[in-house]
Design a protein around this motif. Structure first.
Motif, PDB file in Angstrom:
ATOM      1  N   UNK A   4      11.567  -1.916  -6.485  1.00 51.20           N
ATOM      2  CA  UNK A   4      11.725  -3.311  -6.064  1.00 51.20           C
ATOM      3  C   UNK A   4      10.894  -3.658  -4.830  1.00 51.20           C
ATOM      4  N   UNK A   5      10.267  -2.633  -4.189  1.00 53.01           N
ATOM      5  CA  UNK A   5       9.526  -2.895  -2.946  1.00 53.01           C
ATOM      6  C   UNK A   5       8.271  -3.714  -3.170  1.00 53.01           C
ATOM      7  N   UNK A   6       7.753  -4.288  -2.084  1.00 55.33           N
ATOM      8  CA  UNK A   6       6.543  -5.124  -2.172  1.00 55.33           C
ATOM      9  C   UNK A   6       5.327  -4.322  -2.614  1.00 55.33           C
ATOM     10  N   UNK A   8       5.085  -1.531  -4.234  1.00 57.44           N
ATOM     11  CA  UNK A   8       5.175  -1.134  -5.635  1.00 57.44           C
ATOM     12  C   UNK A   8       4.854  -2.326  -6.547  1.00 57.44           C
ATOM     13  N   UNK A   9       5.437  -3.485  -6.213  1.00 61.04           N
ATOM     14  CA  UNK A   9       5.224  -4.667  -7.048  1.00 61.04           C
ATOM     15  C   UNK A   9       3.744  -5.036  -7.115  1.00 61.04           C
TER      16      UNK A   9
END
Lengths: 239, 217
Positions: A4-6, A8-9
């Motif tokens: 869900x992290x930035x 990763x996204x």
């Protein structure tokens, strides 16, 4: 892993886009030659169909070769003229009508294809115009008097199936056979497509398609404009 | 292996059969109406459209199901759209290269599969939360439920609108008024509103046979 992290996204989106882009461009490039060949054979088939040649191509095992052979046999000449009726250098088959029609009148290059079957010579002229959703185009073949239509074939990019798309059916195209584009005073009148049906015996009009009025009007305007470019050429050759 | 669910367990079978009847995407969920109106003037485009949707939906469901654990929640709709759009473009390119005639008939409607709400709906509601095999069945079932209605509507509209089926004449030429007969094609049938009315009649028949579907609130 935190999905869900930035970071990763962003990474996920970036990699996905690159992978999908690579996949699609690979597919598009490897299929391109086959698609181009389809378009070229279809163009030849359309040209031939206006003079009633190659109508049985659908039954052939090797449709492509069949069409290519017929084209080589029956299309005896092709050249380019301008709106003054003078011949111009160039290859008629590769002329892009949509570009030519965007040019000013006297710079247009107008292709002419000449077919010969059983001693009869016909000229075949390309058409290009706008339908409801996208371009429409076609070919019209004329008798040696440069007025009587031998045959017409139309096609379209994205007209509505069952409505505007009916312009490429034999039922619509065959109406043009025998119509005249010059009236008795030898004035250019084109062939009109009449909503609600052409009166019986009208040699300058055909029936429009029900539910396909905008497409029909587009085809009408296309014939008017494209054949209009050739009027000088026609008059020079009419005798 | 013994505790594994069989491939065609009753639960899995329902994934295919439900969308055909009591959970049909068009007649019960009333999704995908727009394309059902557009391509059903003739039977042939309806069938090809149905097949294209089956292919796109089954593959998209499996792909999303395989990716489900890695997809960041905040961009999941975008990811779903990218997968669908990529598949649709592939289908379109393949049709153009191998069955050029059919691809020309379908023209813009292949591209419009991207916007078919049934596909996104199933990805979002099912594939994101289930394993690949049930997702495949769910995709096939829903696409078949959609395609079935498309084909019925295409059948009715072509028969009464043009008097033909698959391009072959069904109603004899001699029946037509223009040839001295008594019959006239129903011009309404070739216009989009008639598809809505036909779908409405199908919904009516289905609900009068299955009272569970009637919304009494």
């Amino acid at each position: 892993m935190n999905t869900q992290g930035n970071t990763y996204t962003f990474l996920y989106a970036a990699i996905m886009v690159v992978v999908v882009a690579a996949l699609l461009s690979f597919a598009a490039m490897s299929l391109k030659p086959m698609q181009d060949k389809n378009v070229e054979v279809e163009k030849k088939q359309n040209i031939l169909s206006t003079v009633n040649i190659g109508l049985d191509a659908g039954d052939q095992d090797n449709k492509m070769k069949y069409i290519e052979d017929l084209y080589a046999k029956y299309i005896v000449d092709s050249y380019i003229v301008n709106t003054k009726g003078e011949k111009v250098e160039g290859d008629a088959f590769t002329v892009d009508m949509s570009k030519e029609l965007a040019k000013p009148n006297d710079e247009r290059k107008l292709p002419v294809f000449v077919s010969e079957k059983d001693g009869n010579k016909n000229v075949i002229l390309p058409l290009r115009g706008k339908g409801l959703w996208g371009p429409v185009w076609g070919y019209i073949a004329l008798e040696a008097d440069y007025s009587t239509i031998v045959g017409a074939s139309f096609d379209h990019k994205s007209e509505t199936p069952g409505l505007g798309a009916e312009i490429n059916t034999t039922a619509f195209e065959s109406q043009f056979v025998g119509k005249k584009i010059f009236d008795e005073q030898n004035k250019f009148v084109s062939v009109s497509i009449i909503k609600g049906g052409a009166p019986k015996g009208d040699i300058h009009g055909v029936d429009a398609i029900s539910g396909g009025t905008i497409t029909s009007n587009g085809v009408d305007a296309m014939i008017q404009e494209c054949l209009g470019n050739y009027v000088t050429y026609f008059k020079q050759h009419q005798k | 292996m013994s505790d594994r669910e069989p491939l065609f367990s009753p639960k899995n079978r329902r994934l295919i059969t439900n969308p055909l009847g009591q959970d049909n995407p068009i007649t019960v969920q009333v999704l995908g109406i727009c394309s059902a109106l557009a391509v059903t003037v003739k039977l042939k485009p309806s069938v090809v459209m149905a097949l294209s949707v089956v292919a796109v939906m089954a593959i998209a469901n499996v792909v999303i199901s395989l990716m489900r654990k890695g997809i960041p929640n905040r961009i999941r709709i975008i990811v779903q759209l990218v997968v669908i759009a990529a598949l649709v473009i592939l289908v379109d390119q393949v049709l153009k290269a191998f069955v050029y005639d059919v691809s020309k008939q379908l023209s813009v409607f292949v591209g419009l599969i991207i916007t078919n709400c049934i596909i996104m709906g199933r990805l979002e509601a099912f594939a994101l939360a289930n394993k690949p095999w049930p997702s495949l069945l769910d995709g096939l079932g829903n696409a078949a439920g959609y395609g079935m209605i498309l084909i019925i509507v295409g059948f009715v509209r072509e028969l009464f609108g043009a008097g033909t089926l698959w391009g072959y004449e069904i109603i004899p030429q001699s029946w037509f008024v223009s040839n001295g007969g008594f019959y006239v094609n129903n011009g309404m049938m070739i216009l989009p509103p008639m598809a809505l009315i036909t779908v409405g009649i199908i919904i009516w028949i289905q609900r009068s046979r299955n009272k569970d579907l009637v919304d009494i609130s």
